[in-house]
Design a protein around this motif. Sequence first.
Motif, mmCIF file in Angstrom:
data_model
loop_
_atom_site.group_PDB
_atom_site.id
_atom_site.type_symbol
_atom_site.label_atom_id
_atom_site.label_comp_id
_atom_site.label_asym_id
_atom_site.label_seq_id
_atom_site.Cartn_x
_atom_site.Cartn_y
_atom_site.Cartn_z
ATOM 1 N N THR A 97 0.832 -1.207 0.000
ATOM 2 C CA THR A 97 0.000 0.000 0.000
ATOM 3 C C THR A 97 0.863 1.253 0.000
ATOM 4 O O THR A 97 0.613 2.210 -0.745
ATOM 5 C CB THR A 97 -0.940 -0.004 1.209
ATOM 6 N N ARG A 98 1.902 1.277 0.850
ATOM 7 C CA ARG A 98 2.792 2.445 0.882
ATOM 8 C C ARG A 98 3.470 2.644 -0.472
ATOM 9 O O ARG A 98 3.533 3.774 -0.985
ATOM 10 C CB ARG A 98 3.851 2.273 1.978
ATOM 11 N N ALA A 99 3.955 1.551 -1.042
ATOM 12 C CA ALA A 99 4.639 1.670 -2.334
ATOM 13 C C ALA A 99 3.674 2.107 -3.428
ATOM 14 O O ALA A 99 4.012 2.919 -4.297
ATOM 15 C CB ALA A 99 5.288 0.329 -2.697
ATOM 16 N N THR A 100 2.456 1.572 -3.404
ATOM 17 C CA THR A 100 1.472 1.921 -4.431
ATOM 18 C C THR A 100 1.067 3.381 -4.328
ATOM 19 O O THR A 100 0.913 4.077 -5.339
ATOM 20 C CB THR A 100 0.233 1.018 -4.296
ATOM 21 N N ALA A 101 0.902 3.877 -3.105
ATOM 22 C CA ALA A 101 0.548 5.284 -2.921
ATOM 23 C C ALA A 101 1.635 6.196 -3.474
ATOM 24 O O ALA A 101 1.361 7.216 -4.117
ATOM 25 C CB ALA A 101 0.314 5.572 -1.439
ATOM 26 N N ASP A 102 2.903 5.837 -3.225
ATOM 27 C CA ASP A 102 4.006 6.621 -3.794
ATOM 28 C C ASP A 102 4.006 6.549 -5.311
ATOM 29 O O ASP A 102 4.281 7.537 -5.998
ATOM 30 C CB ASP A 102 5.340 6.108 -3.251
ATOM 31 N N LEU A 103 3.697 5.357 -5.862
ATOM 32 C CA LEU A 103 3.704 5.182 -7.315
ATOM 33 C C LEU A 103 2.595 5.998 -7.978
ATOM 34 O O LEU A 103 2.776 6.552 -9.068
ATOM 35 C CB LEU A 103 3.533 3.691 -7.651
ATOM 36 N N MET A 104 1.445 6.116 -7.329
ATOM 37 C CA MET A 104 0.312 6.834 -7.910
ATOM 38 C C MET A 104 0.526 8.342 -7.931
ATOM 39 O O MET A 104 -0.088 9.047 -8.735
ATOM 40 C CB MET A 104 -0.966 6.516 -7.114
ATOM 41 N N ARG A 105 1.396 8.840 -7.082
ATOM 42 C CA ARG A 105 1.563 10.287 -6.943
ATOM 43 C C ARG A 105 2.037 10.902 -8.265
ATOM 44 O O ARG A 105 3.037 10.479 -8.849
ATOM 45 C CB ARG A 105 2.551 10.584 -5.826
ATOM 46 N N GLY A 106 1.307 11.885 -8.760
ATOM 47 C CA GLY A 106 1.678 12.579 -9.986
ATOM 48 C C GLY A 106 1.289 11.859 -11.258
ATOM 49 O O GLY A 106 1.669 12.288 -12.347
ATOM 50 N N ARG A 107 0.525 10.755 -11.145
ATOM 51 C CA ARG A 107 0.132 9.991 -12.321
ATOM 52 C C ARG A 107 -1.391 9.854 -12.372
ATOM 53 O O ARG A 107 -2.065 9.947 -11.358
ATOM 54 C CB ARG A 107 0.756 8.587 -12.302
ATOM 55 N N THR A 108 -1.891 9.593 -13.576
ATOM 56 C CA THR A 108 -3.291 9.206 -13.720
ATOM 57 C C THR A 108 -3.388 7.728 -13.370
ATOM 58 O O THR A 108 -2.706 6.896 -13.983
ATOM 59 C CB THR A 108 -3.777 9.438 -15.164
ATOM 60 N N ALA A 109 -4.201 7.375 -12.391
ATOM 61 C CA ALA A 109 -4.229 6.002 -11.891
ATOM 62 C C ALA A 109 -5.659 5.499 -11.802
ATOM 63 O O ALA A 109 -6.558 6.221 -11.362
ATOM 64 C CB ALA A 109 -3.557 5.916 -10.520
ATOM 65 N N ILE A 110 -5.846 4.250 -12.234
ATOM 66 C CA ILE A 110 -7.116 3.538 -12.062
ATOM 67 C C ILE A 110 -6.801 2.281 -11.266
ATOM 68 O O ILE A 110 -5.978 1.458 -11.682
ATOM 69 C CB ILE A 110 -7.760 3.174 -13.411
ATOM 70 N N VAL A 111 -7.441 2.130 -10.124
ATOM 71 C CA VAL A 111 -7.138 1.039 -9.204
ATOM 72 C C VAL A 111 -8.389 0.209 -8.994
ATOM 73 O O VAL A 111 -9.452 0.750 -8.647
ATOM 74 C CB VAL A 111 -6.634 1.578 -7.844
ATOM 75 N N VAL A 112 -8.281 -1.103 -9.205
ATOM 76 C CA VAL A 112 -9.341 -2.031 -8.823
ATOM 77 C C VAL A 112 -9.055 -2.460 -7.388
ATOM 78 O O VAL A 112 -7.984 -2.991 -7.089
ATOM 79 C CB VAL A 112 -9.386 -3.246 -9.760
ATOM 80 N N ALA A 113 -9.995 -2.215 -6.482
ATOM 81 C CA ALA A 113 -9.750 -2.454 -5.058
ATOM 82 C C ALA A 113 -10.836 -3.341 -4.475
ATOM 83 O O ALA A 113 -12.025 -3.094 -4.680
ATOM 84 C CB ALA A 113 -9.709 -1.128 -4.306
ATOM 85 N N HIS A 114 -10.409 -4.377 -3.760
ATOM 86 C CA HIS A 114 -11.326 -5.203 -2.985
ATOM 87 C C HIS A 114 -11.156 -4.954 -1.495
ATOM 88 O O HIS A 114 -11.922 -5.453 -0.690
ATOM 89 C CB HIS A 114 -11.089 -6.687 -3.293
ATOM 90 N N ARG A 115 -10.126 -4.200 -1.123
ATOM 91 C CA ARG A 115 -9.865 -3.895 0.283
ATOM 92 C C ARG A 115 -9.802 -2.384 0.476
ATOM 93 O O ARG A 115 -9.665 -1.609 -0.470
ATOM 94 C CB ARG A 115 -8.554 -4.547 0.732
ATOM 95 N N ARG A 116 -9.844 -1.983 1.753
ATOM 96 C CA ARG A 116 -9.927 -0.563 2.074
ATOM 97 C C ARG A 116 -8.586 0.153 2.003
ATOM 98 O O ARG A 116 -8.548 1.383 1.979
ATOM 99 C CB ARG A 116 -10.492 -0.387 3.490
ATOM 100 N N SER A 117 -7.486 -0.569 2.029
ATOM 101 C CA SER A 117 -6.198 0.065 2.284
ATOM 102 C C SER A 117 -5.830 1.124 1.263
ATOM 103 O O SER A 117 -5.177 2.122 1.592
ATOM 104 C CB SER A 117 -5.097 -1.007 2.330
ATOM 105 N N LEU A 118 -6.244 0.960 -0.002
ATOM 106 C CA LEU A 118 -5.871 1.924 -1.031
ATOM 107 C C LEU A 118 -6.904 3.037 -1.200
ATOM 108 O O LEU A 118 -6.643 4.026 -1.899
ATOM 109 C CB LEU A 118 -5.668 1.206 -2.373
ATOM 110 N N LEU A 119 -8.082 2.884 -0.628
ATOM 111 C CA LEU A 119 -9.150 3.860 -0.863
ATOM 112 C C LEU A 119 -8.824 5.269 -0.363
ATOM 113 O O LEU A 119 -9.248 6.248 -0.986
ATOM 114 C CB LEU A 119 -10.453 3.366 -0.230
#
Length: 572
Positions: A511-533
């Motif tokens: 989750t920490r790595a994904t949040a850093d990766l999304m920063r400054g980018r257009t991102a579409i995330v399929v989520a089944h859990r709350r951690s990325l919301l």
Amino acid sequence: MKPAERRLRRELPVVRHHLTTATALALLGAGLVVGQAGLLAGLLADGFAGRSPGAGALAALATVLALRALLAWARGALAQRAAAEAKRALRERLTARLRHTGPRRLAARRHGETATLLTRGLDALDPYLTGYLPTMAATAAVPPVVVGWLWWTDWTSALIIVITLPLIPVFGALVGMHTARRTARQWRLLARLGGHFLDVLAGLPTLRAFGREHHQSGVVREMADAHRRATMRTLRVAFLSSLVLETVATLSVALVAVPVGLRLLAGELDLRTALVVLFLAPEAYLPLRAAGAAFHDSAEGLAVAERVFAVLDEEEPAARPAPSPVPGLGTARLRLDGVSVHHPDRAAPALDGVSLTVHPGEHLALVGPSGAGKSTLLALFLGFTAPGAGRVLVDGTDLAALDPDAWLARVAWVPQRPHLFAATVADNIRLGRPDATDAEVRAAARAACADGFTEALPQGYDTPLGEHGAGLSAGQRQRIALARAFLKDAPVLLLDEPTAHLDPESEAAVTRATADLMRGRTAIVVAHRRSLLPHADRIVTVRAGVLDPAGPAPIAPAPAGPGPAAEGLVRS
């Protein structure tokens, strides 16, 4: 000639060149056969007459024998080279076809059958290209030369050969039609066995969990036994045909030899002519006898060629205009405009009239039950799935009109179950950008929180992994996939449930790595859990192939308790 044979010769220049070369070598070989028979008959006739053989005749005979040996070696070497080139060309065409096949259609095809076709299957073309094709060239070249020479030497014997020669192909064709059906069934059973065996190996952990591994062992044993029986039936037919052809050829030679012997005893024929006839008569039948045996060896290869061409002919994509340049994706607007998608194996549409806009730099989370169409929506933006209706737009340009390679070069995709190859950790990360330096690979791993466990491996980043990343946990494999995305540094990011099936510690790191990766980018995330919301700007619910305006669906609980920000987003 079968359609597969015609296509091999029409579409593969190497096969046509091989056939031309084999025919030329066969004609040369026929001339050497005639010369050898004449020289040998002269030497024997002189020996029976009490004359000593001349040195020139012996040297000529030795030269002819050496040339025949050299010709046989050259024919075999050229045939092996042509076979390798033909198989390489077919493998390239087949892999290119599979590469341009949509991943969903590729997954629908049995992977084991495809693997068998690309390896063991195409190798079955060797007997056709190295044995049957040169033998057919010899069949077309040698008998006319031999019969022509015999007609000039002793027309009576030549007439007998002309009458009996067609018997061999007639009997060969009668048995060959039966062999072709048997061989096609043998190949189908082999492909089925290979596909099922690969499926069983891939699902072995699941089978063990449900206690069904012994049952599947019995199924594989039954399939292997069915293939064994089919192989033995094919071999029985092949042995029977060889017996028939050898018997017909032997009787035909006897029909020539007996009259020659009687005429020789009666003084109507000189010894040299009789020996020439006896030496050349078997050579006239030999290519046809060899063709019968080579046909059985090549039957499986032709069955495989038919399957290869069937795959190549499957729903060739329609020609489309030259691709447009990809717009600047840093400011691109992604949009689905009334898109519907129907999968062949499902009655209900995966997506039904979906319209959605993703603004530049926006982080969009897709939630909803399994099978609702979330992964299909990602596949649309990747270009892996073509819409049955509607359009996928990139900054107002239809995605179907863009250069797919240029588009994918600017999109980073992290699937739910990333595939890792049997290579080093560094090579697997470098898949994101093959020209990356070691320092850049390490920086990407550090950004994805993958440096800690990687450096603890026996050889660090040079540690070789097993197939599918064997040796790493699910969370570690996911972080390697994120490191690929960091290394690629693409402006558009597509994530398919990156935290699914992870333990709490791994989920937190991903989750920490994904949040850093999304920063400054257009991102579409399929989520089944709350951690990325908490890191999403907007949450869209997908239900039964449509976007639900009622709001986000309930999200599966994370292994560890969600933070307050996540709770607020779920309630919204």
